[in-house]
Design an enzyme around this catalytic site. Structure first.
Site, short mmCIF file in Angstrom:
data_model
loop_
_atom_site.label_atom_id
_atom_site.label_comp_id
_atom_site.label_asym_id
_atom_site.label_seq_id
_atom_site.Cartn_x
_atom_site.Cartn_y
_atom_site.Cartn_z
N GLN A 630 0.85 -1.19 0.00
CA GLN A 630 0.00 0.00 0.00
C GLN A 630 0.89 1.24 0.00
O GLN A 630 1.94 1.28 0.65
CB GLN A 630 -0.91 0.03 1.23
N ASP A 746 11.87 9.59 -9.08
CA ASP A 746 11.44 9.06 -7.77
C ASP A 746 12.17 7.75 -7.46
O ASP A 746 11.56 6.77 -7.06
CB ASP A 746 9.93 8.87 -7.74
#
Length: 950
Positions: A630, A746
């Site tokens: 998650q 990222d």
């Protein structure tokens, strides 16, 4: 439409012409100073054209960049230059002797350029000069004697150059000088004892030079001295006993100065807060008299001290760090040191007694949770079980902590602010969006080892000094760098005023910058001297002119001209505005229709489109039992497609932060790139209000999972090196072989996934950007200007500050991942930054003390080279970081150095992760104090120094 825009452009050109009317009159700056400025300009090279305004008009009236003048004309009827601020403009060339002709100059500021040559002796003619700021250049030669005859000089700041030769004895005449900042040069010879006559000297920073001879005992007579910082020089003899009489001293740092003899009694210094005498040859016992209650840091490590650990180190309320390691101390450790230490909030205490001859602990052994004790290498660890101190005798590794995230109400998401504006977290008005000023700021000699307990106090100090409200300051990040010095990235927000603007006006920007560059913010006892590294104007401030003169046309007259011109422009543009609004409305309707049909038109070759029903079936209706992860985007599920293929399904939360733009970006990019070290996109689902991405399944999860302290089996060094090499190859493909190239933006340990053979694959392209393409002339821009996005701790500092994204931004982030692989640490932990922590250990010759102990044995030479590469990747200056091709090449070289290795660097080799470990070798070591020099040929781009206690 075209003619309307032409009218509007013409109107604004009229405004600019009227604004420039005052500059068309007779020259008002003194002719000698005009000629001097032109000569100064000829000596400088200006590749970015920052000084293009110096080719027009009058310096004081025409707003020459960096030229500031007095408000009124002098008795001779001319204006005179009062300040010259040319900081951080990428200037090269040399300093002109004509600087000496600016006879009324008070501030001379050329810091953070690349100017070479020597300091002109003619600067000694500037009798009004108060600030001489030349730090951060490439200056050479010796210091002119003439500088010692500047009667009004308050600050001489020449640090971080290559200045050589002795300190002139004439500097003893600088009766008003408070700040001697000359660190990081090659200044040699003995410190003149005559400098002890300086009545105003507050900060004496000459660390990292080639000073020799004895320390002048007469320095104890300096009446105002607060900081004596002389680390990394080559003195003879002892620390004068008279230094114990320095009544106002706050900080004494004499690390690695070749000093001998005894530690002097410094107990009579009432406010001494920081003492570092490490890495010398001091001997004898530690003085038994108690030091000041203000002390935060005591470092006597790496000497030849004997005797016991004094009990007087108890009851020190502000102590953060006591380092006595690597001496010959014996006897008992008094437990009163931690029993009588009281924490107030987020303070912590580090007690390092490693590698002595200590045999016992007197009293209770149970320290508070926020006290760390290191005892490895002492005889008492041989009976660790009996003393119940096993945990303190192990090799020390850092625990994990979740980086601090800003507390933001759910209804005030940062993404809801317009571009270049941000939510002001602590604003008294909810959801106030404002445009920040970005400031890079550095504490040059702070009086503490841990900033976290002082963070709130610093915010109060700086905002009061800037005359701002507390909520207007946000510390975006901070990190310790060599010195140790504390560098910060700050955001300053405008004050909220009802019906007011949410950005600073020009005069307020100028006021704030002038306070930093003029050092009008008072120094603090605990925070010490500071300096401005960068003052960046982005977004709505990009075209702000900071260099307008303080003289010239009156504000009232100028306002009248502007109002008249703007009125004309507004009348002329009214019709144009109506046309533009009509065209915009048509365009919005077109865009709306396109958005409604985007899902229908989203068909990309090689990427399969799945239905929502297929995804439900694959994931057992998105049951919790299939959830494997998650993040901010949403949840990730393990799924099995109808053909038996195992996949990972990333399902976006409703209203997630990623949004449709990132969803489409990742599909578009991943459909074009194919490499064994990039996670493959199998398909997507975009229906019924759902957005899902379907990837190949990576059974070994993320790299971060395996570096976590919760991981049952930590990978060995060979596996970590292999993961680093695979990750680098994937990013190299993005930078050089993808067409057009891609900047990932990222890269982090949780975005590097591991397949069934532990092959590293880079994932998550939602923030990626296409690299710049050639312009009409075939020139490829060096960067993309974009809003900063990424993960704290991995962000390239230069990108964060300037919004300029380059391939070197990915290099920085990957360098942080390399440091994680080596240490097991998180990028940010308790406010500590992994780059700073490893760099400090590297510079101190203690690099093996931060290597992850769970890695098992490893070849020390390979680890040293890997550390060097990682730190090179994390250099602040983008120009000195290696390219990704250099990174891959160096990792392959390290791989081939692995002892008895019969496996090349090819990722095609199958490896069982449980069997991959460095082959045994006599060069393999687990000793955290093994130190060997690294030659220049070992350095990627030749940036990092050798491993040494500097």
């Amino acid at each position: 439409m075209g003619s309307g825009i032409g009218v509007l452009v013409g109107a604004f050109l009229l405004v600019l012409l009227l604004l420039d009317l005052p500059k068309l009159g007779a020259q008002q700056t003194h002719p000698i100073e005009v000629k001097a400025l032109k000569d100064i300009r000829r000596k400088l090279k200006d590749p970015l054209k920052n000084l293009r305004s110096w080719n027009r008009g009058d310096p004081c009236v025409s707003n020459w960049t960096g030229v500031f003048c007095f408000n009124t004309t002098a008795n001779d009827g001319n204006l005179h230059v009062s300040e010259l601020h040319l900081l951080n403009l990428n200037l090269t060339g040399s300093l002109s002797p004509e600087l000496g002709k600016l006879s009324d100059l008070k501030i001379l500021d050329f810091m953070w350029n690349k100017i070479s040559g020597s300091i002109p002796k003619e600067i000694g003619n500037l009798k009004s000069l108060e600030l001489l700021i030349l730090n951060g250049n490439l200056l050479t030669g010796s210091l002119p004697e003439e500088l010692g005859f500047l009667p009004n000089l308050n600050r001489i700041q020449i640090d971080q150059n290559s200045i050589s030769g002795p300190l002139p004895k004439s500097f003893a005449n600088l009766n008003k000088t408070k700040h001697f900042h000359m660190n990081n040069n090659s200044i040699s010879g003995q410190i003149p004892s005559e400098l002890s006559r300086l009545p105003s000297l507050v900060h004496f920073l000459l660390d990292n030079n080639n000073l020799s001879g004895h320390l002048p005992p007469e320095f104890s007579e300096l009446p105002e001295l607060l900081i004596l910082q002389l680390d990394n020089n080559h003195f003879d003899g002892t620390i004068p006993a008279s230094y114990g009489n320095m009544s106002k001293l706050l900080k004494m740092s004499l690390r690695n100065c070749s000093l001998q003899g005894a530690v002097p009694d410094l107990s009579r210094i009432p406010k001494l807060g920081y003492l570092d005498l490490s890495w010398n040859q001091l001997n004898g016992s530690i003085p038994s008299n108690k030091l000041s209650d203000e002390i935060t840091t005591i470092d006597l490590s790496n000497n030849n001290l004997n005797g016991g650990v004094p009990a007087n180190y108890s009851n020190l309320p502000h102590l953060q760090r006591l380092s006595l390691e690597n001496n010959s101390l014996s006897g008992d450790i008094p437990s009163t040191i931690w029993q009588n230490w009281t924490s107030n909030g987020n303070e912590s205490l580090l007690l390092d007694f490693q590698n002595n001859k200590l045999s016992n602990i007197s009293g209770s052994v149970n320290p508070p949770a926020n006290v760390s004790i290191r005892l490895q290498g002492n005889p008492l660890c041989e009976i660790a079980n009996q003393l119940n101190i096993v945990q303190f005798c192990r090799s020390q590794t850092r625990g994990e902590d979740v980086p601090k995230s800003p507390i933001t109400p759910e209804e005030c998401l940062i993404q809801s602010c317009p571009e270049d504006y941000e939510y002001v977290e602590n604003s008294p008005v909810p959801c106030f969006c404002a445009a920040p000023l970005r400031v890079r700021y550095r504490l040059k000699s702070p009086g503490f080892s841990d900033f976290t307990p002082y963070e709130n106090e610093f915010e109060v100090y700086l905002t009061s000094g800037l005359e701002m409200k507390l909520y207007q300051l946000s510390i975006a990040s901070f990190m310790w760098i060599e010195g140790p010095r504390l560098r910060m990235e700050l955001k300053l927000f405008p004050e909220f005023i009802n019906n007011g603007s949410n950005k600073f006006n020009d005069s307020e920007i100028l006021r704030i910058r002038s306070m930093f560059t003029g050092w009008t913010i008072p120094d603090s006892e605990i925070f010490g001297p500071y300096e401005l590294l960068k003052f960046t104007l982005l977004g709505p401030y990009e075209n702000v002119l900071l260099d307008f003169s303080k003289s010239g046309i009156s504000k009232g007259a100028l306002a009248g001209i502007v109002v008249g011109a703007v009125t004309i422009a507004l009348l002329l543009s009214a019709v144009v505005s109506m046309l533009i609004m009509r065209r915009s409305a048509q365009k919005r309707r077109t865009v709306s229709r396109k958005r409604q049909s985007s899902r229908v038109l989203l068909k990309i070759d090689g990427v399969k489109s799945f239905t929502f029903g297929q995804m439900e079936l694959a994931t057992n209706n998105f049951s919790n039992s299939t959830q494997i992860g998650q993040g901010g985007y949403g949840k990730v599920y393990k799924g099995i497609l109808a053909d038996g293929t195992i996949v990972a399904v990333k399902r976006a939360l409703e209203g997630s932060l990623q949004g449709e733009k990132e969803f489409l970006t990742e599909i578009e990019l991943l459909s074009r790139v194919h490499h064994r070290n990039l996670v493959a996109l199998i398909g997507y689902c975009d229906e019924e209000g759902e957005q899902m991405l379907v990837y190949e399944f990576m059974p070994y999860g993320t790299l971060r999972d395996h570096l976590s302290v919760r991981s049952k089996e930590a990978p060995g060094f060979a596996m970590r090196l292999r993961i680093a090499l695979g990750s680098a190859k994937g990013i190299l493909y993005l930078h050089t072989e993808a067409n057009p190239p891609i900047f990932h933006r990222d890269i982090k340990a949780s975005n590097i996934l591991l397949d069934s053979k532990f092959t590293a694959k880079v994932a998550d392209f939602g923030l990626s950007r296409l690299a710049p393409v050639p312009d009409i002339e075939g020139t490829v821009p060096g960067h993309i200007s974009t809003v900063v996005k990424g993960t704290p701790g991995y962000l390239d500092p230069e990108y964060f500050l300037t919004h300029k994204l380059t391939d070197k931004s990915d290099v920085y982030s990957l360098g942080v991942v390399f440091l994680e692989l080596l240490t097991g640490m998180q990028p940010i932990s308790h406010g500590k930054n992994i780059v700073r922590e490893v760099n400090f250990a590297y510079q101190s010759g203690m690099i093996f003390s931060v290597i992850d102990g769970r890695m098992g044995s490893y070849p020390s030479e390979c680890v040293e080279k890997f550390v060097t590469l990682a730190l090179n990747c994390c250099q602040d200056d983008t120009d000195v970081r290696p390219s990704m091709a250099d990174v891959v090449r160096e990792l392959e070289n390290i791989w081939f150095m692995m002892p008895e290795s019969d496996t090349g660097p090819s990722d095609s080799v199958d490896m069982d992760p449980k069997k991959v470990s460095p082959p045994s070798s006599t060069s393999t070591t687990k000793n955290p104090y093994v130190s060997s020099d690294v030659s220049g040929s070992d350095l990627v781009s030749g940036v990092m120094p050798t491993i040494a206690p500097r």
